[in-house]
Design an enzyme around this catalytic site. Structure first.
Site, PDB file in Angstrom:
ATOM      1  N   ILE A 174       0.829  -1.204   0.000  1.00  0.00           N
ATOM      2  CA  ILE A 174       0.000   0.000   0.000  1.00  0.00           C
ATOM      3  C   ILE A 174       0.870   1.264   0.000  1.00  0.00           C
ATOM      4  CG2 ILE A 174      -1.918  -1.194   1.097  1.00  0.00           C
ATOM      5  CD1 ILE A 174      -1.208   0.084   3.719  1.00  0.00           C
ATOM      6  N   LYS A 200       2.324  -4.836   3.457  1.00  0.00           N
ATOM      7  CA  LYS A 200       3.543  -4.025   3.498  1.00  0.00           C
ATOM      8  C   LYS A 200       3.135  -2.573   3.330  1.00  0.00           C
ATOM      9  CE  LYS A 200       6.575  -2.095   1.460  1.00  0.00           C
ATOM     10  NZ  LYS A 200       7.131  -0.695   1.613  1.00  0.00           N
ATOM     11  N   PRO A 201       3.064  -1.804   4.460  1.00  0.00           N
ATOM     12  CA  PRO A 201       2.753  -0.379   4.327  1.00  0.00           C
ATOM     13  C   PRO A 201       3.949   0.374   3.748  1.00  0.00           C
ATOM     14  CG  PRO A 201       3.252  -0.896   6.604  1.00  0.00           C
ATOM     15  CD  PRO A 201       3.285  -2.199   5.860  1.00  0.00           C
ATOM     16  N   ALA A 202       3.695   1.550   3.235  1.00  0.00           N
ATOM     17  CA  ALA A 202       4.786   2.382   2.720  1.00  0.00           C
ATOM     18  C   ALA A 202       5.752   2.725   3.849  1.00  0.00           C
ATOM     19  CB  ALA A 202       4.232   3.653   2.102  1.00  0.00           C
ATOM     20  N   GLY A 253       0.331   2.064  -6.214  1.00  0.00           N
ATOM     21  CA  GLY A 253       1.555   2.853  -6.219  1.00  0.00           C
ATOM     22  C   GLY A 253       1.877   3.332  -7.621  1.00  0.00           C
ATOM     23  N   SER A 254       3.127   3.556  -7.881  1.00  0.00           N
ATOM     24  CA  SER A 254       3.550   4.121  -9.164  1.00  0.00           C
ATOM     25  C   SER A 254       3.515   3.071 -10.274  1.00  0.00           C
ATOM     26  CB  SER A 254       4.968   4.684  -9.046  1.00  0.00           C
ATOM     27  OG  SER A 254       5.910   3.626  -8.918  1.00  0.00           O
ATOM     28  N   GLU A 276      -3.278  -0.710  -9.046  1.00  0.00           N
ATOM     29  CA  GLU A 276      -3.838   0.640  -9.165  1.00  0.00           C
ATOM     30  C   GLU A 276      -2.653   1.586  -9.175  1.00  0.00           C
ATOM     31  OE1 GLU A 276      -4.444   4.204  -8.524  1.00  0.00           O
ATOM     32  OE2 GLU A 276      -5.077   3.653  -6.492  1.00  0.00           O
ATOM     33  N   CYS A 310      -3.608  10.027  -6.589  1.00  0.00           N
ATOM     34  CA  CYS A 310      -3.361   9.570  -7.953  1.00  0.00           C
ATOM     35  C   CYS A 310      -4.411  10.035  -8.945  1.00  0.00           C
ATOM     36  CB  CYS A 310      -3.221   8.050  -7.992  1.00  0.00           C
ATOM     37  SG  CYS A 310      -4.495   7.201  -7.077  1.00  0.00           S
ATOM     38  N   GLU A 408       3.049  12.356 -14.004  1.00  0.00           N
ATOM     39  CA  GLU A 408       2.392  12.505 -12.704  1.00  0.00           C
ATOM     40  C   GLU A 408       3.364  13.168 -11.723  1.00  0.00           C
ATOM     41  OE1 GLU A 408      -0.417   9.788  -9.901  1.00  0.00           O
ATOM     42  OE2 GLU A 408       1.527   8.921 -10.419  1.00  0.00           O
TER      43      GLU A 408
END
Length: 510
Positions: A174, A200-202, A253-254, A276, A310, A408
């Site tokens: 995430i 796995k959080p950022a 994420g990216s 996403e 995003c 972006e």
């Protein structure tokens, strides 16, 4: 080994805006595996930084491949032998509803964690993000006992039916821009489906994910069902993506990292992935609108959450008949936009999440100037001694092939472009590698219908923006990824279909 975790003694000093807000001590800094908070196997830690002050909040356990292996083993045991996938859906629902209640009971602490860790506005986190997280868990809890297959009328003399079963062990990776909402968007439907998981959080915003893991245990979610491994993407995230015993990966994420996730999944056990990814969303303004209202909405579409979203509508196309008037309104509203400490209730925009993102945004602003765009307002850091604060920035005279119109930026930077006709703006709006969202502002129903059906994007908002809802699927086209979060449709990626056929004996047609 403790099931409640350990505090490192860190505390956050109160400032002039937060004297009525209880800023929590940091309680959870370790990995959460099999129902317990643990040091990483290596013993390594990393710092999580307060973007308001540039000071260290806490040292967080740095998980890597060995820790992911441990977490996946716990999740595998919980899936293959534990109660969660085998519980009646009504029992999973009951436990998830308790989880949601605990989120509500701890709303202020969770909101403060996301504010100090990610620079999010405290008032928005308290009023929207955290209550919304609880409601998302409740939404998917309601689906837990409504997962059904189908009875099939077969063409031959067979009795057929399908079962929808949990896919297994899921890896969730995430991002940092909405740590609470992204956590529940992934975890909620996976729990309802009966999956177990490794989250796995950022690395920029690990604090609330660890707190949610603690609440999940208190709610009665069995050990091993929800595991949280904090650490860096290139180590912990890569290990999840390539792990042979993870059955599915959901990543937000990216686009660049999404490619790596997909490659790793394909090269390991061909696990399905849901991605996403990035966006460069058009915000299209036709000349029949109320300029004052739509200018305000356009500014929100770019600047909400510091532009760190995003679906930000940063490519603003304005029809030529109202172009000059629209720019005047934009500048007027941008100059009234307040940037400052996210605990100040009068602030509209807090600091960017970290120094790297702050510098990246400023580099895009300089590139916009260099490529010939006109800086209408903003364009520089705010006049503050500390913190990663950037002025709301608006460019005009932007060509479609300029970098700021294509890439972006993930920051408070808007590009405003003029158009003449419906056909022209459809073509230009679609001339992007991304296809996540689009805003269409018009009072003409024919135009709204024509443009919404012509734009290649996963989400279309007509005369509104950021109109998210738990019942509305969310995801992208093209290089914005595939798969959907939210809505009942998102549940399907955590389920697989098993077909079962039985012969009808003594039938002459078999």
């Amino acid at each position: 080994m403790s099931s409640t975790g350990q505090t490192n003694g860190a505390s956050i000093l109160l400032d002039e805006y937060s004297h009525n807000i209880k800023i929590p001590k940091i309680k959870f800094t370790k990995l959460f595996i099999n129902g317990h908070f643990l040091h990483s196997i290596s013993g390594n830690t990393f710092e999580t930084i307060d973007p308001r002050t540039e000071e260290v909040i806490a040292n967080i356990a740095e998980g890597d491949k060995d820790d992911v292996d441990l977490a996946v083993n716990a999740a595998r045991q919980a899936f293959d032998h534990g109660p969660w996938p085998r519980l009646p859906g009504s029992e999973r629902r009951r436990i998830m509803l308790k989880f949601a209640d605990l989120i509500d009971e701890n709303v202020e602490e969770l909101a403060a964690l996301d504010a100090i860790d990610g620079g999010k506005l405290y008032k928005m986190a308290k009023l929207a993000d955290i209550p919304g997280a609880a409601e998302t868990i409740r939404y998917f809890a309601g689906a837990a006992d409504k997962i059904h297959g189908a009875t099939l009328k077969m063409s031959r003399a067979l009795q057929g039916y399908t079962l929808r079963e949990p896919i297994g062990v899921v890896g969730h990776i995430i991002p940092w821009n909405f740590p609470s909402q992204m956590f529940v968007m992934k975890v909620g439907p996976a729990l309802a489906a009966g999956c177990t998981m490794v989250v796995k959080p950022a690395e920029q915003t690990p604090l609330s994910a660890l707190y949610y893991a603690h609440l999940a245990k208190l709610a009665g979610i069995p050990d091993g069902v929800v595991n949280v491994v904090t650490g860096y993407g290139h180590a912990a995230g890569a290990a999840i993506s390539s792990h042979m015993d993870i059955d599915m990966v959901s990543f937000t994420g990216s686009t660049e990292v999404g490619r790596l996730v997909m490659q790793a999944a394909a090269q390991s056990n061909l696990k399905p992935v849901s991605l996403e990814l990035g966006g460069k969303s058009p915000f299209i303004v036709f000349d029949d609108v109320d300029v004052d209202k739509v200018a305000d909405l356009a500014l929100q579409a770019t600047l909400y959450n510091k532009g760190e979203i995003c679906v930000a509508g940063t490519r603003v196309f304005v029809q030529e008949g109202i172009y000059d008037k629209f720019l005047t309104k934009l500048v007027e509203k941008a100059k009234a936009w307040v940037v400052g400490d996210p605990f100040d209730p009068n602030v509209h925009q807090g600091p960017q999440v970290n120094k790297k993102q702050y510098e990246r945004i400023l580099s895009f602003i300089e590139l916009g100037k260099k490529e010939g765009a006109t800086l209408l307002t903003g364009g520089k850091p705010c006049d503050r001694k500390k913190g990663y604060y950037i002025e709301p920035t608006i460019f005009t005279d932007v060509d479609d092939d300029m970098t700021i119109a294509k890439e972006e930026i993930f920051g408070p930077v808007m590009s405003v472009m003029k158009f003449k006709t419906v056909e022209e703006v459809i073509k230009r709006a679609n001339a992007s590698k991304y296809g996540l969202a689009t805003g269409i502002m018009t009072n003409n129903l024919n135009i709204a219908n024509t443009v919404s059906r012509s734009i290649r994007a996963g989400v279309i908002w007509i005369n509104c923006y950021f109109a998210f809802d738990r019942d509305l699927p969310y995801g992208g086209y093209k290089m914005s990824g595939f798969g959907r979060d939210l809505g009942m449709e998102s549940l399907s990626k955590y389920l697989q279909v098993k077909s079962i056929a039985t012969p009808i004996y003594d039938s002459p047609w078999l």
